[in-house]
Enzyme design. Structure first.
Site, mmCIF file in Angstrom:
data_model
loop_
_atom_site.group_PDB
_atom_site.id
_atom_site.type_symbol
_atom_site.label_atom_id
_atom_site.label_comp_id
_atom_site.label_asym_id
_atom_site.label_seq_id
_atom_site.Cartn_x
_atom_site.Cartn_y
_atom_site.Cartn_z
ATOM 1 N N ASP A 54 -2.491 -1.507 26.999
ATOM 2 C CA ASP A 54 -3.519 -1.157 25.907
ATOM 3 C C ASP A 54 -3.827 -2.213 25.248
ATOM 4 O OD1 ASP A 54 -4.342 1.421 26.701
ATOM 5 O OD2 ASP A 54 -2.583 2.251 25.877
ATOM 6 N N MET A 106 -18.702 8.900 13.964
ATOM 7 C CA MET A 106 -19.108 8.111 12.788
ATOM 8 C C MET A 106 -18.210 9.024 11.659
ATOM 9 S SD MET A 106 -22.901 9.198 11.884
ATOM 10 C CE MET A 106 -23.345 9.068 13.524
ATOM 11 N N LYS A 144 -20.834 5.369 8.292
ATOM 12 C CA LYS A 144 -20.430 4.007 9.166
ATOM 13 C C LYS A 144 -19.928 4.228 10.379
ATOM 14 C CE LYS A 144 -15.780 2.676 8.249
ATOM 15 N NZ LYS A 144 -14.967 3.727 7.579
#
Lengths: 681, 599
Positions: free
Chosen positions: A306, A382, A394
Site C-alpha cells: 500500500d 467530498m 472540497k
C-alpha cells in the site's frame, strides 16, 4: 519470565521430552534414542562379561548418546521457551468474565449477564468503559477507545467503531472509554486469543511441507547409514576371517559410528529452527496462522505494498494553493481552511496550517452556530461546510467536476490543467468550490519515506518486485512510483483490481504477498500467497489472511519476507553443515577401526588420533557438543543479506559447507588430545 | 605427450558427435520431422497399426509405468523360457543345451534391466537363436525403455498443469526405430569391415600356424619343443603332454550384437571375454568406434534434454557435471595405470625409463590397444552403465580398480545407461536444488517446478536405490561362508571382487572383476534381485515424479531464483553425487581397494 527461568524450564523439558511418544516425531533423533537404549543394554550385559567391547567403553558411549538425545530435546525446549512465556501472559488475559448480553441494538437496557464462555456466534453484547470485551466480534453500534496491549503489547489505545475498517475487536482487550455493542463472531475456545496462544506455544505447530521434505531426505540418509554400518559388520567379519583374526568391530562401535554419521545435527535442530522462525515472527508482532505461511514468505517474489504508510508517509501535506478564474490566493486559502476545519485527518489539518502560515488566517471556532459541517462520505466523495449561506466543498477533481457541472456551472480548463499538473508531480489535487463555483486547487504533496528507494533496490537484487497499490489516479501514481523506485503500480486500485492483479501474477508463476485491512480486501487476501491482515482491520480480512499484523504496520511485509527467507536459509545451511561433518567423522573412525586388520590404513588416519576407542569417543563427543554449540545459531537464524541468490549460495556454502568439512577435523583432534590428557583410552 | 593427445582425442570426439545426435534424438522424441522420417515413418505407422497403439494417446504416470512393467515383465518371461528351452529349439548349430533355471533367470533379468551381467559364457552356453532373438532384442528395447522413461520425465518438467506424460509405446517405438536401429546398422557394417564375425554357420576349425603343447589340464607348456607329436622340454620327454594343431573359431552374429551392446549401454559380449576378444574387437579402429559408442547416446541425451525443455543451458550444465567427473576419473585411472610400479619393474626386470617402453600396468590389457585405450574404455564403460570390457578390470591397479568401481557405485549417473543415466542425474539435481535452494532462502524448485515432499520421497529413492542394493547385497554375501568359493583372490582383493560384482549388478553395469565365479544359485539370485531393484525402483520413482510435476504450475524465474545452469550449480551437483557415493562406500572401499593400495 527471566532468561534464567526460561533456561531452567528448558532443562526440565529436555527430560520430559524423553517420552518415547515425543521422540517418535523426529525419526533421526529416534534413531539416536534407540541407539542409546541399545548401548545401555549392551553395557548392562557387559557387566556380566558378555560382549565384544569393554564395559567402561560401552558405558561411555551409552552416556554420550543419552546426552545427545538430551541436547536435542534442550534445543527444542529452549526454542519453545519464549513462546511458552508469551502464551502464559496471553492466558492471563484470557480470564472468564461476565458478558452483558442484549437481545438487539435497540434494546441496550435489557442486559442479561452470562459467562463469556457461553456466548454463541451472532449474539450481541454491550461493553462499557472499564470492562473487558468477552469475545471476538464486530462492533455493530457505538465507538470506543480500546486498550489492546494484552495482545499487541502496544499501550496506546485504539479506536474501534461500527462501520468502516476499524470494527473488529478481540476478546480479552479492554474498553477504556465510551461503549460499544459487539456482535460475537467466534465461540469460546476458537477465539483469536486461543489461536494466538496455540500458535505462540507451538502446540498446534504442524510440520510444514518443506520440513517434511527435508525430513524425508534425512531419514533416507539415516537408512543408508544403517545399511552402511550393518554391512560394515559383515565386511569386517569377512576380512577378519580371510586374515584369520577376530572381528575388530564391536556392535557398540558400530552404533557409535551410525549415530555419528546420521544427520543428527540438523535432526536435533530442525524443529528448533522452525519454532524459532515462528517466534521471530511473533517478536515482530506478526501472528502466522501456519508455519507454511512463513515459508511461503521466503518464496514471495511480488510484494503488493500500500502506498500510504509504506512508500509515503501516511499524511499528505498541503503545499500550495492554486487559485483559478480570477479568485485570489487568499480567498482560496480562506475557503480551503473553512472546509477543512472539521477534517481531523492529517491532510485536513495541514490545509488549516498552510492557510494560517501563508496568510495568517486564524482558525475559527468550530462551535460557531452558523457552521454546518458536511463530512466525507463514499457516496459524495467530498467534504466541506455550509457557512453563512455559502456552500463550500472540497474533494477529488473527478467528483468535484461532476458536482460543479451538475449545478450548471463551468469546470474551467485552467482548473483541469492545474489538476493534471499537480497529479503528474505525484501530488494530490483537491478542488475547492464555493457555491458550485470552482475557486482553485489545493496541492497536497505526498512525502516519500526516507530510504525506501534503497530498500526496494535491495529487494530487486533478491528478485523481489514491488508493486505500489494506491487509490490515486494513474498520473499521480506513476510520479510517486518513479520517485520511490517501485517496479510497478496499480492506480485507482479497487478490491477487484487487486484480486485480478494477484491472479495475473500467479498464473505467470509468481508468488504474491499483500497486506489488507478492509472487508473488501478479503477476496484479494484469500487469493494472495502471503496475506497479512491488519489487526485493526475487519474480522473478514483477518480470516482471509494467513497472518495478522498486530501493529497494523504496512511496512511489516518486508520484515516478514526477511524472516521467511532467514528461516529457510538456516535450515539449508545447518543441513549442509551437518552432512559436511560426516567426512571428518569417517576419517576419524574407519582407519582407527581397521588398523589392526590392514596396518596400511594408518595412512588415512590424517588426524593422528591416538587409539580406535579414543577416535570413536572423540567423534561421538563432538557430535553431541556441536548440537549445543549450534543452538544459538538455530534460534537467531543465519546472517541475512539482501543480495542475489548466487551470492547468498556461495556465501553460505563457504561458511557452512567448507566450514562443515573443516570444523570437525579440528575439534575431534582437540577432543582426542583432551581425552589423552585426562587419561581415557 | 602422445598419450595425452590420445585421451583428449577420445573426449573431444565424444562431444563433437554427441551434440548433433542430441538434437536429432530430441526431435524424434518430440515427434518432430527428421531426415529419416521419410523412410521410417511408414514403418512406425505400420507398427502402431499392428499393435493397435493410438500414437498420440496420452498416458498418466501410472499407466505409463504399467506399460513399462508389463513390457519388461513380458521380456523377462520370454527370455527366461527361451534360454531354458534353447536346446530343443532351432537356430542352434552348436547344439548348446538349456540353461539352469537360476542362470537363465539371472541372465534374463540382466538383459531386461540393461545390465548384461554375464554369469555365462556366450559362445558355449547360448544358442544363436537365444543370442539374436533374446539378447539382441533386449539390447534394443531395454535401452529404448530407458530413453522413453527419460522423455516422460522431461515432459513432466515441460508441461504445465496437465496429466499426461506421453505414450510409452510411441516413445519406445520411436527410440528404437529412429535412434538405435540406424546407429546400430551403421556401426555393425563398420565392424564387419574391421573383421568382426557375422555368420550363421557353426564354429569352424582352423589349423594353427604352429602346433602348441598342453598338459593334461589344458595349460600351455612353455619352452616346449614339438617333434613328431612328441613334446620335450629341455630335452626331457613329457609323456602326458598333448599336441594341439587346430583351433576352433567361434562364429555367429557377433557384429550386429556388438554394435547394439555398445550403443545401448548393454555391454553383454558376444564372446565370454567381451571386446577383449579379437573377433569382437579386432583393430584400433573397431576399438575406437566401439569405445565412443559406449557414451555416445548417454552424452547426447544431455543435449536432447536441454533442447526439449527449451533451455539448452540446463542440458549443458548437466552434461558438464558428468563430463568433469568423467575427465577426472579418466585422469586418475590413466595416471594409476600408466605409472603403476608393476611387479616387473620392482624386480628390475623391466626398464620403464625409455620412451619406447610403455611401462605401467599392462597386466590384463590387450597389447593391440595398450594402456590408454584400455583405461579409457574402462572408465567409459563404468561411467556409462555399459559393462563391456576390452581389458580385465580385475588386473587394474588398486586405485584404478577403485575408480571404475566407484563410477558404478555413484549410481551410474556419470552419463550412465541410455536414458537411465540422465534421469538418475536429474534426481540428483533435485536433491542438489533442495539443499542449495534452502540456502538462498526459498523453498526449492527445479526448472520452475516446486520440490515438495512427494518429489523428495521419490528422488531420494532413485538416488539411493543403487547404494541400497549394493550395501544389502554385498553385506549379506560377505556374511555367507560359501562366498569365498567364488573368489579368485583372498584378502582385500578378494573382497574387492565381491564388492565389484554387487556394484556392477546394482549399477546395471554388467562388467566384472575377472575370476569371480558368479554362476552359483545364491549369486544368480542375489545379483538378479539387485539388478531388478536398481532398475525398476528408479523407474517407478522417476515416473511418479514426472506424473506429479506435470500437474504443477511453473514458477517464474527471478534474480532470487537459484540458477541451475551456472558453474556453481555444476560444482554442487558433482559435489552431491560424490558425497552420497563417498558416504555410502567409504568403509567398503577402505576394506577393499584402499587397504590393498596402502599395503
Amino acid at each position: 519470565m527471566s532468561d534464567k527461568n526460561m533456561l531452567n524450564r528448558a532443562v526440565k523439558d529436555s527430560f520430559i521430552k524423553l517420552n518415547p511418544k515425543t521422540q517418535a516425531g523426529n525419526p533421526v533423533m529416534l534413531l539416536v534414542y534407540i541407539s542409546a537404549i541399545l548401548t545401555s543394554i549392551l553395557w548392562v550385559i557387559s557387566l556380566f562379561g558378555i560382549g565384544d567391547a569393554s564395559s567402561g567403553y560401552t558405558l561411555a558411549i551409552a552416556l554420550i548418546l543419552w546426552l545427545t538425545v538430551l541436547f536435542a530435546n534442550f534445543a527444542e525446549a529452549i526454542a519453545e521457551g519464549r513462546g511458552k512465556a508469551q502464551a502464559d501472559s496471553l492466558r492471563a488475559a484470557k480470564k472468564e468474565v461476565d458478558a452483558h448480553k442484549i437481545p438487539s441494538v435497540t434494546e441496550k437496557e435489557k442486559i442479561q449477564i452470562v459467562p463469556s464462555v457461553s456466548l454463541k456466534k451472532g449474539e450481541l453484547v454491550i461493553v462499557k468503559a472499564g470492562e473487558q470485551i468477552p469475545a471476538d466480534g464486530e462492533v455493530v453500534d457505538g465507538a470506543a477507545s480500546v486498550d489492546e496491549s494484552a495482545i499487541t503489547g502496544e499501550s496506546a489505545p485504539v479506536i474501534r467503531e461500527s462501520g468502516g475498517d476499524r470494527s473488529a475487536v478481540t476478546g480479552g482487550t479492554t474498553v477504556l472509554s465510551d461503549w460499544i455493542v459487539v456482535e460475537v463472531t467466534s465461540e469460546a475456545g476458537k477465539s483469536f486469543l486461543d489461536q494466538m496462544i496455540a500458535m505462540v506455544e507451538g502446540a498446534s505447530r504442524k510440520k510444514t511441507p518443506n520440513e517434511i521434505a527435508l525430513q524425508i531426505f534425512l531419514v533416507a540418509l539415516s537408512i543408508i547409514f544403517i545399511l552402511v554400518t550393518m554391512s560394515l559388520y559383515t565386511y569386517s567379519l569377512f576380512s577378519a576371517n580371510q586374515a584369520g583374526i577376530d572381528n575388530p568391530t564391536s556392535i557398540t562401535t558400530l552404533v557409535a559410528l551410525l549415530v555419528c554419521l546420521a544427520p543428527t545435527t540438523i535432526g536435533a535442530l530442525l524443529s528448533a529452527i522452525g519454532i524459532a522462525g515462528m517466534s521471530r515472527l511473533n517478536q515482530a508482532n506478526v501472528l502466522a496462522m501456519s508455519g507454511r505461511a512463513i515459508e511461503a514468505a521466503g518464496d514471495v517474489d511480488i510484494l503488493m505494498l500500500d502506498k500510504t504508510g509504506t512508500i509515503t508517509l501516511g499524511n499528505r501535506q498541503a503545499d500550495a494553493f492554486f487559485p483559478v478564474d480570477g479568485i485570489s490566493e487568499k480567498e482560496l486559502a480562506d475557503a480551503a481552511q473553512l472546509s477543512s476545519l472539521a477534517d481531523e485527518t492529517p491532510e485536513g489539518r495541514s490545509v488549516v496550517i498552510l492557510a494560517k502560515e501563508k496568510f495568517g488566517i486564524r482558525e475559527r471556532q468550530l462551535s460557531d452556530k452558523n457552521m454546518v459541517f458536511i463530512p466525507f462520505t463514499a457516496a459524495t466523495r467530498m467534504s466541506g461546510v455550509d457557512f453563512d449561506g455559502n456552500e463550500i466543498r472540497k474533494g477529488a477533481a473527478e467528483s468535484m467536476q461532476q458536482y460543479v457541472e451538475s449545478a450548471g456551472q463551468i469546470y474551467s480548463k485552467k482548473c483541469d490543467e492545474i489538476v493534471k499538473q499537480i497529479a503528474s508531480k505525484g501530488g494530490t489535487p483537491l478542488v475547492v468550490t464555493k457555491n458550485h463555483k470552482v475557486m482553485g486547487v489545493i496541492y497536497l504533496k505526498d512525502i516519500i519515506k526516507d530510504g525506501v528507494q534503497e530498500k526496494f533496490a535491495d529487494l530487486r537484487k533478491m528478485g523481489i518486485k514491488t508493486i505500489m497499490i494506491t487509490g490515486d489516479n494513474p498520473l499521480t501514481a506513476a510520479a510517486i512510483a518513479a520517485e520511490a523506485g517501485v517496479d510497478d503500480f496499480l492506480a485507482e486500485a479497487t478490491p477487484e483490481g487487486k484480486l485480478e492483479m494477484i491472479r495475473d501474477f500467479q498464473t505467470k508463476g509468481h508468488l504474491v504477498a499483500m497486506t489488507g485491512d478492509g472487508t473488501n480486501d478479503a477476496p484479494a487476501l484469500a487469493q494472495a500467497d502471503v496475506a497479512v491482515a491488519m489487526n485493526s482491520g475487519t474480522q473478514a480480512a483477518k480470516e482471509a489472511g494467513n497472518m495478522v499484523d498486530l501493529d497494523s504496520s504496512p511496512t511489516k511485509l518486508i520484515d516478514i519476507v526477511r524472516i521467511g527467507k532467514q528461516l529457510l536459509m538456516t535450515r539449508g545451511s545447518l543441513t549442509t553443515f551437518s552432512i559436511a561433518n560426516d567426512l571428518a567423522k569417517y576419517f576419524a573412525i574407519i582407519p582407527a577401526l581397521f588398523i589392526g586388520l590392514y596396518p596400511g590404513l594408518a595412512a588415512l588416519n590424517i588426524m593422528g588420533l591416538r587409539s580406535p576407542q579414543s577416535a570413536v569417543l572423540s567423534a561421538i563427543i563432538y557430535n553431541a557438543l556441536v548440537i549445543i554449540a549450534l543452538v544459538p545459531l538455530a534460534l537467531k537464524g543465519v546472517k541475512y543479506r539482501e543480495v542475489s541468490a548466487g551470492k547468498l549460495l556461495s556465501g553460505n556454502l563457504l561458511v557452512y559447507g567448507l566450514g562443515g568439512i573443516i570444523t570437525p577435523f579440528i575439534f575431534i583432534k582437540i577432543i582426542d588430545m583432551l581425552l589423552g590428557v585426562i587419561g581415557v583410552a | 605427450m602422445g598419450l595425452i593427445v590420445q585421451y583428449v582425442l577420445y573426449m573431444v570426439l565424444l562431444v563433437i558427435l554427441a551434440i548433433p545426435l542430441g538434437k536429432y534424438i530430441s526431435k524424434v522424441m518430440n515427434g518432430e520431422k527428421v531426415w529419416l522420417s521419410k523412410v521410417i515413418r511408414p514403418c512406425e505407422k505400420g507398427i502402431y497399426k499392428v499393435l493397435r497403439v493410438k500414437e498420440d494417446e496420452e498416458m498418466n504416470w501410472k499407466r505409463y509405468l504399467g506399460s513399462v512393467l508389463l513390457f519388461s515383465g513380458f521380456g523377462l518371461l520370454v527370455l527366461f523360457l527361451l534360454q531354458m528351452l534353447q536346446g530343443h529349439l532351432f537356430g542352434n548349430p552348436q547344439h548348446v543345451g538349456g540353461m539352469s533355471w537360476d542362470l537363465s533367470l539371472n541372465t534374463a533379468i540382466s538383459f531386461i534391466t540393461n545390465t548384461n551381467w554375464q554369469a555365462y559364457s556366450g559362445e558355449s552356453q547360448l544358442s544363436y537363436l537365444s543370442q539374436a532373438l533374446g539378447l539382441t532384442v533386449q539390447n534394443f528395447v531395454s535401452a529404448g525403455t530407458g530413453m522413453a522413461v527419460l522423455f516422460a520425465l522431461i515432459r513432466g518438467f515441460m508441461r504445465v498443469k496437465e496429466k499426461g506424460i506421453g505414450n510409452f509405446w510411441t516413445d519406445l517405438t520411436r527410440s528404437v526405430l529412429y535412434v538405435l536401429i540406424p546407429l546400430a546398422l551403421i556401426e555393425s557394417v563398420f565392424l564387419v569391415s574391421q573383421g568382426v564375425t557375422q555368420s550363421p554357420n557353426a564354429a569352424e576349425s582352423v589349423k594353427l600356424v604352429e602346433p602348441v603343447a598342453v598338459d593334461t589340464e589344458g595349460n600351455i607348456i612353455e619352452d616346449a619343443v614339438i617333434e613328431d607329436n612328441q613334446v620335450r622340454v629341455n630335452g626331457v620327454l613329457l609323456e602326458d603332454a598333448q599336441v594341439v594343431t587346430e583351433e576352433v573359431v567361434p562364429l555367429g552374429f557377433a557384429a550386429s550384437q556388438v554394435a547394439i551392446k555398445q550403443l545401448g549401454t548393454n555391454g553383454g559380449g558376444y564372446y565370454g571375454v567381451n571386446s577383449a576378444h579379437p573377433l569382437e574387437n579386432p583393430t584400433w579402429w573397431s576399438n575406437l568406434i566401439e569405445m565412443l559408442s559406449i557414451l555416445l547416446i548417454p552424452a547426447s541425451l544431455c543435449f536432447s534434454f536441454g533442447r526439449s525443455i527449451k533451455d539448452k543451458k540446463q542440458g549443458k550444465a548437466v552434461f558438464l557435471a558428468m563430463f568433469i567427473v568423467l575427465a577426472v576419473a579418466l585422469g586418475s585411472v590413466a595416471v594409476a595405470e600408466q605409472t603403476a610400479p608393476t611387479v616387473l619393474t620392482e624386480n628390475q626386470m623391466l626398464d620403464t625409463g625409455t620412451t619406447d617402453q610403455a611401462g605401467g600396468n599392462m597386466e590384463g590389457k590387450e597389447s593391440r590397444f595398450g594402456i590408454a585405450a584400455s583405461s579409457t574404455w574402462g572408465v567409459f564403460t563404468t561411467a556409462a552403465s555399459n559393462g563391456s570390457v576390452n581389458s580385465m578390470h580385475d588386473s587394474f591397479t588398486p586405485l584404478g580398480g577403485m575408480v571404475v568401481m566407484l563410477l558404478m557405485q555413484l549410481g551410474e549417473v556419470i552419463f550412465g545407461g541410455v536414458g537411465c543415466g540422465l534421469y538418475g542425474m536429474l534426481a540428483f539435481a533435485i536433491l542438489t536444488v533442495f539443499i542449495a535452494g534452502l540456502m538462498v532462502g526459498r523453498t526449492p524448485e527445479y526448472l520452475g517446478k516446486k520440490i515438495e515432499p512427494y518429489e523428495m520421497k521419490w528422488a531420494v529413492l532413485v538416488c539411493l536405490a543403487t547404494p541400497i542394493a549394493i550395501l544389502v547385497g554385498s553385506g549379506i554375501a560377505a556374511a555367507l561362508p560359501g562366498i569365498t568359493d567364488s573368489l579368485n583372490n583372498t584378502g582385500a582383493h578378494g573382497f574387492s571382487e565381491m564388492l565389484y560384482a554387487f556394484s556392477s549388478a546394482s549399477g546395471n553395469n554388467g562388467s566384472a572383476f575377472a575370476g569371480f565365479g558368479a554362476d552359483t544359485v545364491f549369486l544368480n539370485l542375489s545379483l538378479g534381485a539387485c539388478m531388478l531393484f536398481a532398475r525398476f525402483v528408479p523407474i517407478v520413482g522417476i515416473l511418479a515424479i514426472a506424473g506429479n510435476m506435470v500437474q504443477k504450475k511453473k514458477i517464474a524465474r527471478t534474480a532470487g531464483t537459484l540458477s541451475t545452469s551456472n558453474g556453481m550449480f555444476v560444482f554442487l551437483l558433482i559435489f552431491v553425487v560424490l558425497l552420497i557415493g563417498a558416504l555410502s562406500f567409504f568403509p567398503a572401499l577402505a576394506l577393499g581397494p584402499l587397504a590393498e593400495f596402502f599395503s
